[in-house]
Design a protein around this motif. Sequence first.
Motif, PDB file in Angstrom:
ATOM      1  N   GLN A 138      37.955  34.810  48.895  1.00  0.00           N
ATOM      2  CA  GLN A 138      39.132  34.100  48.429  1.00  0.00           C
ATOM      3  C   GLN A 138      39.471  34.646  47.037  1.00  0.00           C
ATOM      4  O   GLN A 138      38.600  34.708  46.174  1.00  0.00           O
ATOM      5  N   MET A 139      40.731  35.011  46.817  1.00  0.00           N
ATOM      6  CA  MET A 139      41.085  35.694  45.575  1.00  0.00           C
ATOM      7  C   MET A 139      42.209  34.977  44.846  1.00  0.00           C
ATOM      8  O   MET A 139      43.141  34.460  45.470  1.00  0.00           O
ATOM      9  N   ALA A 140      42.108  34.967  43.517  1.00  0.00           N
ATOM     10  CA  ALA A 140      43.127  34.326  42.692  1.00  0.00           C
ATOM     11  C   ALA A 140      43.178  34.988  41.324  1.00  0.00           C
ATOM     12  O   ALA A 140      42.175  35.525  40.841  1.00  0.00           O
ATOM     13  N   THR A 141      44.355  34.944  40.707  1.00  0.00           N
ATOM     14  CA  THR A 141      44.495  35.353  39.311  1.00  0.00           C
ATOM     15  C   THR A 141      44.910  34.140  38.485  1.00  0.00           C
ATOM     16  O   THR A 141      45.627  33.263  38.964  1.00  0.00           O
ATOM     17  N   VAL A 142      44.437  34.108  37.249  1.00  0.00           N
ATOM     18  CA  VAL A 142      44.681  32.976  36.350  1.00  0.00           C
ATOM     19  C   VAL A 142      44.974  33.528  34.959  1.00  0.00           C
ATOM     20  O   VAL A 142      44.300  34.452  34.498  1.00  0.00           O
ATOM     21  N   ALA A 143      45.955  32.958  34.300  1.00  0.00           N
ATOM     22  CA  ALA A 143      46.349  33.439  32.980  1.00  0.00           C
ATOM     23  C   ALA A 143      45.404  32.925  31.898  1.00  0.00           C
ATOM     24  O   ALA A 143      44.710  31.914  32.067  1.00  0.00           O
ATOM     25  N   LYS A 144      45.415  33.619  30.777  1.00  0.00           N
ATOM     26  CA  LYS A 144      44.654  33.187  29.605  1.00  0.00           C
ATOM     27  C   LYS A 144      45.150  31.830  29.143  1.00  0.00           C
ATOM     28  O   LYS A 144      46.349  31.571  29.110  1.00  0.00           O
ATOM     29  N   GLY A 145      44.218  30.952  28.810  1.00  0.00           N
ATOM     30  CA  GLY A 145      44.571  29.642  28.279  1.00  0.00           C
ATOM     31  C   GLY A 145      44.631  28.545  29.314  1.00  0.00           C
ATOM     32  O   GLY A 145      44.697  27.370  28.950  1.00  0.00           O
ATOM     33  N   VAL A 146      44.597  28.886  30.606  1.00  0.00           N
ATOM     34  CA  VAL A 146      44.595  27.857  31.643  1.00  0.00           C
ATOM     35  C   VAL A 146      43.287  27.076  31.611  1.00  0.00           C
ATOM     36  O   VAL A 146      43.276  25.846  31.690  1.00  0.00           O
ATOM     37  N   THR A 180      47.242  27.667  38.241  1.00  0.00           N
ATOM     38  CA  THR A 180      47.090  26.773  37.096  1.00  0.00           C
ATOM     39  C   THR A 180      45.853  25.891  37.225  1.00  0.00           C
ATOM     40  O   THR A 180      45.523  25.154  36.300  1.00  0.00           O
ATOM     41  N   ASP A 181      45.171  25.978  38.359  1.00  0.00           N
ATOM     42  CA  ASP A 181      43.903  25.269  38.537  1.00  0.00           C
ATOM     43  C   ASP A 181      43.199  25.842  39.753  1.00  0.00           C
ATOM     44  O   ASP A 181      43.843  26.404  40.656  1.00  0.00           O
ATOM     45  N   LEU A 182      41.887  25.721  39.764  1.00  0.00           N
ATOM     46  CA  LEU A 182      41.056  26.142  40.888  1.00  0.00           C
ATOM     47  C   LEU A 182      40.023  25.057  41.132  1.00  0.00           C
ATOM     48  O   LEU A 182      39.336  24.632  40.199  1.00  0.00           O
ATOM     49  N   ARG A 183      39.909  24.604  42.386  1.00  0.00           N
ATOM     50  CA  ARG A 183      38.933  23.579  42.706  1.00  0.00           C
ATOM     51  C   ARG A 183      38.528  23.717  44.172  1.00  0.00           C
ATOM     52  O   ARG A 183      39.226  24.362  44.969  1.00  0.00           O
ATOM     53  N   LEU A 184      37.416  23.090  44.517  1.00  0.00           N
ATOM     54  CA  LEU A 184      36.922  23.130  45.894  1.00  0.00           C
ATOM     55  C   LEU A 184      37.292  21.842  46.606  1.00  0.00           C
ATOM     56  O   LEU A 184      37.167  20.747  46.043  1.00  0.00           O
ATOM     57  N   ASN A 185      37.743  21.968  47.860  1.00  0.00           N
ATOM     58  CA  ASN A 185      38.055  20.769  48.627  1.00  0.00           C
ATOM     59  C   ASN A 185      36.805  20.262  49.350  1.00  0.00           C
ATOM     60  O   ASN A 185      35.693  20.769  49.143  1.00  0.00           O
ATOM     61  N   ALA A 186      36.983  19.271  50.210  1.00  0.00           N
ATOM     62  CA  ALA A 186      35.841  18.652  50.887  1.00  0.00           C
ATOM     63  C   ALA A 186      35.097  19.645  51.777  1.00  0.00           C
ATOM     64  O   ALA A 186      33.904  19.468  52.045  1.00  0.00           O
ATOM     65  N   ARG A 224      35.927  45.627  23.991  1.00  0.00           N
ATOM     66  CA  ARG A 224      35.780  44.197  23.710  1.00  0.00           C
ATOM     67  C   ARG A 224      36.196  43.395  24.930  1.00  0.00           C
ATOM     68  O   ARG A 224      37.278  43.611  25.481  1.00  0.00           O
ATOM     69  N   ILE A 225      35.323  42.478  25.344  1.00  0.00           N
ATOM     70  CA  ILE A 225      35.609  41.642  26.496  1.00  0.00           C
ATOM     71  C   ILE A 225      36.785  40.722  26.162  1.00  0.00           C
ATOM     72  O   ILE A 225      36.794  40.061  25.114  1.00  0.00           O
ATOM     73  N   ARG A 226      37.763  40.643  27.044  1.00  0.00           N
ATOM     74  CA  ARG A 226      38.936  39.809  26.792  1.00  0.00           C
ATOM     75  C   ARG A 226      38.622  38.342  27.044  1.00  0.00           C
ATOM     76  O   ARG A 226      37.828  37.990  27.918  1.00  0.00           O
ATOM     77  N   GLY A 227      39.276  37.487  26.272  1.00  0.00           N
ATOM     78  CA  GLY A 227      38.997  36.060  26.336  1.00  0.00           C
ATOM     79  C   GLY A 227      39.238  35.453  27.699  1.00  0.00           C
ATOM     80  O   GLY A 227      38.505  34.563  28.132  1.00  0.00           O
ATOM     81  N   VAL A 228      40.262  35.925  28.420  1.00  0.00           N
ATOM     82  CA  VAL A 228      40.554  35.345  29.727  1.00  0.00           C
ATOM     83  C   VAL A 228      39.385  35.532  30.687  1.00  0.00           C
ATOM     84  O   VAL A 228      39.124  34.672  31.541  1.00  0.00           O
ATOM     85  N   SER A 229      38.647  36.620  30.544  1.00  0.00           N
ATOM     86  CA  SER A 229      37.493  36.861  31.420  1.00  0.00           C
ATOM     87  C   SER A 229      36.384  35.849  31.148  1.00  0.00           C
ATOM     88  O   SER A 229      35.728  35.368  32.080  1.00  0.00           O
ATOM     89  N   LEU A 230      36.184  35.502  29.893  1.00  0.00           N
ATOM     90  CA  LEU A 230      35.175  34.503  29.546  1.00  0.00           C
ATOM     91  C   LEU A 230      35.596  33.123  30.026  1.00  0.00           C
ATOM     92  O   LEU A 230      34.774  32.334  30.503  1.00  0.00           O
ATOM     93  N   GLN A 231      36.884  32.820  29.902  1.00  0.00           N
ATOM     94  CA  GLN A 231      37.394  31.541  30.405  1.00  0.00           C
ATOM     95  C   GLN A 231      37.198  31.433  31.915  1.00  0.00           C
ATOM     96  O   GLN A 231      36.802  30.384  32.430  1.00  0.00           O
ATOM     97  N   LEU A 232      37.454  32.527  32.623  1.00  0.00           N
ATOM     98  CA  LEU A 232      37.269  32.531  34.076  1.00  0.00           C
ATOM     99  C   LEU A 232      35.798  32.389  34.452  1.00  0.00           C
ATOM    100  O   LEU A 232      35.464  31.746  35.455  1.00  0.00           O
ATOM    101  N   LEU A 233      34.926  32.982  33.666  1.00  0.00           N
ATOM    102  CA  LEU A 233      33.492  32.842  33.952  1.00  0.00           C
ATOM    103  C   LEU A 233      33.041  31.396  33.811  1.00  0.00           C
ATOM    104  O   LEU A 233      32.187  30.923  34.570  1.00  0.00           O
ATOM    105  N   GLY A 234      33.608  30.693  32.841  1.00  0.00           N
ATOM    106  CA  GLY A 234      33.276  29.281  32.707  1.00  0.00           C
ATOM    107  C   GLY A 234      33.640  28.496  33.951  1.00  0.00           C
ATOM    108  O   GLY A 234      32.857  27.669  34.432  1.00  0.00           O
TER     109      GLY A 234
END
Length: 334
Positions: A156-164, A125-131, A18-28
Amino acid sequence: MEKGLGPVWVVAEQRECRIRGVSLQLLGRARELADQLGTRTEAILLGQHMQGRLEPLMAAGAERVYLGDHTVLSHYEPEIYTETIVQLACAHRPEIILMGSTAMGRELAPLVAARLETGLTAHCTDLRLNANMVLEQIIPAYGGLLSIVCPKKRPQMATVAKGVFPMPAMDGNTHGEVIMVAVPTDGQHRLRTLEVVTRVPDDVPLESAERVVAGGAGAGDPDGWRCIAELAGTLNAALGCTRPAVDEGWAPLETMIGQSGRMVSPKLYIGVGLSGEQQHMVGISGAELMVAINNDQHSPVFDQVDIGIVEDCRSFLPLLIEAIKSHKEKRVTC
């Protein structure tokens, strides 16, 4: 390799197929980043008997899934996972690789980053692109938020917890490309997972609890902590904590809320005897109603909650617990 920037990857995680929810959140989130970069969203999934179980990944935004399906991957194997991901990354040059900040991700991400000689930011706790279209990886630090970038090395690599990140809108009509990948099983591996033992929690998991009570150093001693635990039990709430409570031995590590622990989004959060350090508060950013109980009226926590109660928790909690129990009894008798 395709022209332009490389894809945005999510290393998806599965448990018992079963695919874990955090993976689906990261895909979004990966889909949003890929749209801004003008590139693709792709996923890597390793396991056994996973063919035919990829729909959630595609519904969440994966345009391509690299699937390694082999009997040797009936359990998570860190060395084989690392070798497979590294080989794929060298061949396809992803711009970004994201993983869940789970037990697996916390081990696997640094192994992959070291092999690819690139940077890694954990517990974002967040991921975004700069200028400059470089990934800003946001973490709590020094009483605030710190933005980390990796301007030269790729991926570029990052880890993010479920629910972020929220669960994306799932599009069941989306059909992505599936590419089967070879699993390197012929090497000399130092580690092998023989068995996975799962412990079913006695209480409601923190991440899914509608009510959460969290305690901190202000509990003072084991008796004070037991009073906080009694409040959680009276409210039928999950019991969480901050780092000092773990260090004192009052609470187990798996109940710690914050950057290095669990992310919660309850309807009601009550923080007892904690100061409001950023490392903890980022873990409750999704709470609907936040209450704090602290005997220091100048505590930073009062600037971050909806309701603040300036009281010594050791004398106030017994009165609160008694009032809650009395209210419950009245409801029953009525």
